[in-house]
Motif scaffolding. Sequence first.
Motif, PDB file in Angstrom:
ATOM      1  N   THR A   1     -19.669  -2.487  -6.871  1.00  0.00           N
ATOM      2  CA  THR A   1     -19.163  -1.138  -6.647  1.00  0.00           C
ATOM      3  C   THR A   1     -19.818  -0.510  -5.436  1.00  0.00           C
ATOM      4  O   THR A   1     -19.181   0.104  -4.592  1.00  0.00           O
ATOM      5  CB  THR A   1     -19.426  -0.272  -7.883  1.00  0.00           C
TER       6      THR A   1
ATOM      7  N   SER B   1      -7.570   4.083   5.087  1.00  0.00           N
ATOM      8  CA  SER B   1      -7.821   4.706   3.791  1.00  0.00           C
ATOM      9  C   SER B   1      -6.883   4.150   2.718  1.00  0.00           C
ATOM     10  O   SER B   1      -7.308   3.873   1.598  1.00  0.00           O
ATOM     11  CB  SER B   1      -7.636   6.226   3.932  1.00  0.00           C
ATOM     12  N   ALA B   2      -5.606   3.968   3.101  1.00  0.00           N
ATOM     13  CA  ALA B   2      -4.637   3.443   2.132  1.00  0.00           C
ATOM     14  C   ALA B   2      -5.001   2.019   1.713  1.00  0.00           C
ATOM     15  O   ALA B   2      -4.894   1.649   0.540  1.00  0.00           O
ATOM     16  CB  ALA B   2      -3.233   3.480   2.740  1.00  0.00           C
TER      17      ALA B   2
ATOM     18  N   SER C   1      -8.016   0.709   1.750  1.00  0.00           N
ATOM     19  CA  SER C   1      -9.225   0.782   0.925  1.00  0.00           C
ATOM     20  C   SER C   1      -8.878   1.216  -0.493  1.00  0.00           C
ATOM     21  O   SER C   1      -9.429   0.704  -1.467  1.00  0.00           O
ATOM     22  CB  SER C   1     -10.227   1.765   1.544  1.00  0.00           C
ATOM     23  N   ASP C   2      -7.948   2.177  -0.589  1.00  0.00           N
ATOM     24  CA  ASP C   2      -7.527   2.615  -1.918  1.00  0.00           C
ATOM     25  C   ASP C   2      -6.906   1.453  -2.684  1.00  0.00           C
ATOM     26  O   ASP C   2      -7.129   1.296  -3.890  1.00  0.00           O
ATOM     27  CB  ASP C   2      -6.494   3.752  -1.798  1.00  0.00           C
ATOM     28  N   TYR C   3      -6.142   0.650  -1.965  1.00  0.00           N
ATOM     29  CA  TYR C   3      -5.485  -0.477  -2.628  1.00  0.00           C
ATOM     30  C   TYR C   3      -6.507  -1.467  -3.184  1.00  0.00           C
ATOM     31  O   TYR C   3      -6.437  -1.849  -4.353  1.00  0.00           O
ATOM     32  CB  TYR C   3      -4.554  -1.185  -1.645  1.00  0.00           C
TER      33      TYR C   3
ATOM     34  N   GLU D   1      -5.547   6.875   8.324  1.00  0.00           N
ATOM     35  CA  GLU D   1      -4.806   6.952   7.070  1.00  0.00           C
ATOM     36  C   GLU D   1      -4.474   5.548   6.565  1.00  0.00           C
ATOM     37  O   GLU D   1      -4.471   5.289   5.360  1.00  0.00           O
ATOM     38  CB  GLU D   1      -3.513   7.752   7.253  1.00  0.00           C
TER      39      GLU D   1
ATOM     40  N   GLY E   1     -18.132   0.590  -1.955  1.00  0.00           N
ATOM     41  CA  GLY E   1     -18.310   1.916  -1.390  1.00  0.00           C
ATOM     42  C   GLY E   1     -18.964   1.874  -0.034  1.00  0.00           C
ATOM     43  O   GLY E   1     -18.666   2.677   0.837  1.00  0.00           O
TER      44      GLY E   1
ATOM     45  N   SER F   1      -9.569  -1.007  -3.823  1.00  0.00           N
ATOM     46  CA  SER F   1     -10.428  -0.397  -4.845  1.00  0.00           C
ATOM     47  C   SER F   1      -9.752  -0.442  -6.208  1.00  0.00           C
ATOM     48  O   SER F   1     -10.426  -0.426  -7.236  1.00  0.00           O
ATOM     49  CB  SER F   1     -10.732   1.057  -4.477  1.00  0.00           C
ATOM     50  N   GLY F   2      -8.425  -0.479  -6.196  1.00  0.00           N
ATOM     51  CA  GLY F   2      -7.708  -0.470  -7.456  1.00  0.00           C
ATOM     52  C   GLY F   2      -7.513  -1.839  -8.068  1.00  0.00           C
ATOM     53  O   GLY F   2      -6.932  -1.965  -9.152  1.00  0.00           O
TER      54      GLY F   2
ATOM     55  N   VAL G   1       0.863  -1.181   0.000  1.00  0.00           N
ATOM     56  CA  VAL G   1       0.000   0.000   0.000  1.00  0.00           C
ATOM     57  C   VAL G   1       0.896   1.226   0.000  1.00  0.00           C
ATOM     58  O   VAL G   1       2.067   1.166   0.364  1.00  0.00           O
ATOM     59  CB  VAL G   1      -0.930   0.038   1.229  1.00  0.00           C
ATOM     60  N   ASP G   2       0.318   2.314  -0.434  1.00  0.00           N
ATOM     61  CA  ASP G   2       1.062   3.572  -0.455  1.00  0.00           C
ATOM     62  C   ASP G   2       1.423   3.950   0.980  1.00  0.00           C
ATOM     63  O   ASP G   2       0.556   4.196   1.807  1.00  0.00           O
ATOM     64  CB  ASP G   2       0.193   4.666  -1.078  1.00  0.00           C
TER      65      ASP G   2
END
Lengths: 624, 98
Positions: A277, A91-92, A94-96, A88, A281, A98-99, A26-27
């Motif tokens: 989706t 969130s990171a 979840s971003d991962y 954070e 979400g 989601s991609g 993850v970022d």
Amino acid sequence: MDYNDDFVENGEVQREGYKYVGPVTVDSSFEKKVSISEAPIGKTAPGKERHDLRVDLTDGSTTRRTSSVLTGYTKIALADGTYILDSEVASALSDYVSGLTEEQEIVCVRTGKMVSPPTFVEQVLEVTRKAGEIILTPTTAKVGIEAQDISIREEEKKEAEKRGVLFLGKKGARLPDGSYISLEELQVALRNYVLMEKEKEEIPPIIVPPVTPPKGKPEDEQTFDPPVTPPKGSSDDEEKLDPPVVPEKKGEDLVVVARKKTVDVKAIIALLFLAATMLLGLGRVTEAQLERIQSESTNLGYSVAHQLTEDEFETLGEAQQRVLSEVDLGESFPVDEGVQFHESSDYDSGGRNNTGTFGQESRPAGEYNVEGVSIIIDGQIYTYTFEDGVNVGDYVSQICEEKGVSIEDVTVRVHLGGPTSGWVDFDDLELTEDKTPQVVGHHITVDSSYKGTVEDFQGDTITITTSNGDVVIPVKDEDGHFLAPGSVVTVDGEEYRIGSLSPETIVTESEVVTGEKTKITYDVHRIADEHALLAAAIAATGLLGTALLSKKEEEDLEFESEEEFEKYREEFEKQSAFHRVTSEGKTIVVKPFVKVESLERVDGEVVDSVPEQGDYTPSDGRSM
Amino acid sequence: MDKQVLFDRYINAYKKLSLDKKREYLIEEYKRTLAYLEKLKKDLDIHEGMLLNREIIDFGQGCSDDDFVEASYVYLKSLQESLGLFLEKLSVANEGGI
């Protein structure tokens, strides 16, 4: 790492039908960091070891050191390292997820099983949080500068404990309030997973074909053989209604086509994507919870005294004793011009008194040895000595004790040596000791005492009411610790002595609605992969979410005994339509009134007209 | 050919499938039937929805016996309820009936 042997072969991650993509990352460019490292502060008792923690706060590229967490000799179970904002991290993650593409799956290295994105996020956070956390909150202390309270939840512990105040200085280094979890533990947790991708192959149809599909049916046509088909004519015409017409399968392959003639596979896929989706979400379900919480407050008992301090001076005798003690016989001292000398030490009491002054040719000013000391009491030479090394002070003190007189009652003269010399007054010697009485101590008197209790004590001061008004007394040191008994603080030039400080922690329990809590409760990918048809059928009715979110209730109904199972079954059957129509002694009469739009062959040719909408009741009143 | 004979052949073929395939076909039959009943309910203006439970999610390739039985039970109960609603709608009351 504990690998699943079937999953990892020859050191490579393998799974049938999937190819290894890489590790899960993850970022990690987290902006807000709290770093701790063990750094003992202050004196350490022999044989002991302090474990105070240095704290650095990082905001972007700026790092500032702030107050240490003083743990003393207690070792806190929280690893040194960098801690990052929990939200954070979530969130990171979840971003991962989601991609990820539809073909990509997160796989647990230890079990070799696929892990749904929400489960992955939940598990990583859970594992990382287990290692403990640092919690920053707005400070409750009145410190006058920017500060944050710091609490620490140690590894494997459930509750956090307040560990002090971080003073942030004038420039400030405030990080967002909240929970910070270990970056290192996050990285360890992520190493439990790998990313794999489904190898390209023929995608199986989402709708499983019927086991024995009728010959000649188009694949994209959702059809079924009707249990009954409506007769021609109105429902009132019983003769025509009985028996129902059953279409012949042989030959013309008649079917009843329902309102939706076909099930659009693409539409189903789109629907599923939409559902997935939405679920991604909405993967975090927000719900209010009633929780029993404990709150702590402090009542501070105190006693403080206003004190007056007076200097305590030595007596004249003590001052003289101190000055006399500076001189040892045999030492030399400077003698100024003009100092008188006498032939006898009792010159002023009848002794011989040939006299002169230093500075003359025969006795120039300068250094002279102190050769002897004479003690005159009541005008008489009581004793004298010329013994080198004798301390004049000790000698005089000894004589006074022996004679039973005060040092102030004797006259001390010394004899300065030289070819021609004489007796001089002791006070004429240039001594370094101040002959005036010196402060040798302080006399403290208590002016007023104050006692009381501050309920719900916060901050670091108490206020006492004196005859001159309210006085704010600091009761904590710069590290946030209560002052020790006997400590003296000065406020506006007045001294106050801390008698005692007795903080008492009051724990209050209460039930509160804690507001929003985030839970990840369902699995997206498996819904799409495994239950396409069912999902499509129920998604439109809005039941999908209801069904998937019912886990919590199910868990509440866990039981072990069959008796309980029977109880729940009976409760359910009270509402059960199936139970109603199949109960013993119940008789139902089937009244079919299937609505049909058209009767046509599978090639699309309409072979019969549709009857008027209406109910159709068989004349024989068939019963089940 | 006699329907019973055909059915016996059909079941014999089913018996030769692997356990995973047997499970898969069984569940798919449940789903097909449920979907048809659901569609019929709509046509009959039956608005009461299909009963579901998340245990159906646990069913999949390589799932445990426990997961499979639980999923099957959910499907069966859901089928029963849909059938019950369907029959209620298709029925008329008479003496002693519902």
